[in-house]
Design a protein around this motif. Structure first.
Motif: not given
Length: 293
Positions: A81-85
């Protein structure tokens, strides 16, 4: 664990950096740098580490770190998973801020803020959310507007009395004890010899490792291969030279350490989505539009 040194590259036509980055990211790790840093979290929750302090963070988390104070934010995310900005980041050097304080008497109240930053300062999340729009604009602003936005952010931090010191009074903020670590010696050596013929075998020998061991070691600390890291630094420097000098594309290619023009053009295109000549012409067009406006 010894923190890794982050090399903050500031362009010749700018006094400080400002950017947005996603998470995970190559600089989202336990690290330090000589610059002060305003750091705002816009999304996710997790743990943050400043010196010997450990705390919880949520959107709006706002921290000011001083020079060479190790820090990191680790989001609660599942694998893949990742988080944008996620992060809004504003690093600035001590020489730059000293010049400002010396030239503008009205900025004297910032001194107490900067002194407290030596141990790290946390501000209310509400203030972090309030300054988020200014930090987002700062990441893309140009010219004098950048300075206005930066001073606006620092003014709000200085005016906030609800701030918490993070690292303990006995925490030793001494960059030299970190610089002796192998990875930081390697990163400094790469930066100092960027324009030369840097070979991974030579740097591995400097680190006292075989090439295969060094390759794994370097990837673990930086998140990329030796060649990717080296090319990234060289392309950053190439962008600066294209924007700020009249050197030809060929001269820029060899100045930053590439020994093949075709390879330079290919690497630049892959990184920036356009060839070096197009990058320069668009930057000059942007300058002309700003001048008219």
């Amino acid at each position: 664990m010894s923190p890794d040194l982050e090399l903050v590259h500031t362009r010749q036509d700018e006094s400080f950096r400002a950017w947005v980055h996603d998470y995970p990211h190559t600089v989202a790790k336990w690290h330090f740098h000589p610059e002060y840093e305003v750091h705002v979290i816009t999304a996710s929750t997790g743990k943050f580490f400043v010196g010997d302090f450990i705390g919880d963070f949520a959107p709006g988390n706002l921290v000011l770190t001083g020079p060479n104070l190790p820090h990191n934010w680790v989001s609660n995310l599942g694998a893949g998973h990742s988080v944008t900005s996620r992060d809004l980041v504003l690093p600035f050097s001590r020489p730059f801020i000293d010049r400002l304080l010396g030239a503008i008497a009205e900025l004297a109240p910032l001194q107490a803020l900067l002194d407290g930053a030596a141990r790290g300062l946390q501000f209310p999340d509400a203030l972090g959310r309030a300054i988020t729009p200014a930090m987002q604009e700062l990441a893309v602003a140009q010219g004098a507007r950048r300075v206005v936005l930066m001073l606006t952010v620092l003014e709000q931090l200085a005016a906030c009395e609800q701030r918490q010191l993070l690292a303990g009074p006995g925490y030793d903020v001494n960059a030299q004890r970190h610089m002796s670590s192998t990875i930081n010696q390697v990163l400094s050596y790469i930066r100092q010899n960027l324009g030369g013929n840097l070979r991974e075998t030579d740097v591995a020998e400097l680190a006292g490792m075989g090439v295969s061991s060094f390759t794994r070691f370097f990837k673990r600390h930086t998140g990329c291969t030796f060649i990717q890291y080296q090319n990234g630094l060289r392309l950053n420097e190439a962008c600066e030279l294209l924007m700020c000098t009249e050197l030809s594309v060929t001269e820029v290619c060899y100045r930053v350490g590439f020994n093949n023009l075709s390879n330079f053009n290919r690497q630049f295109l892959a990184c920036k989505g356009m060839p070096p000549s197009r990058f320069r012409s668009l930057h000059r067009l942007n300058d002309e539009i700003r001048a008219v406006a």
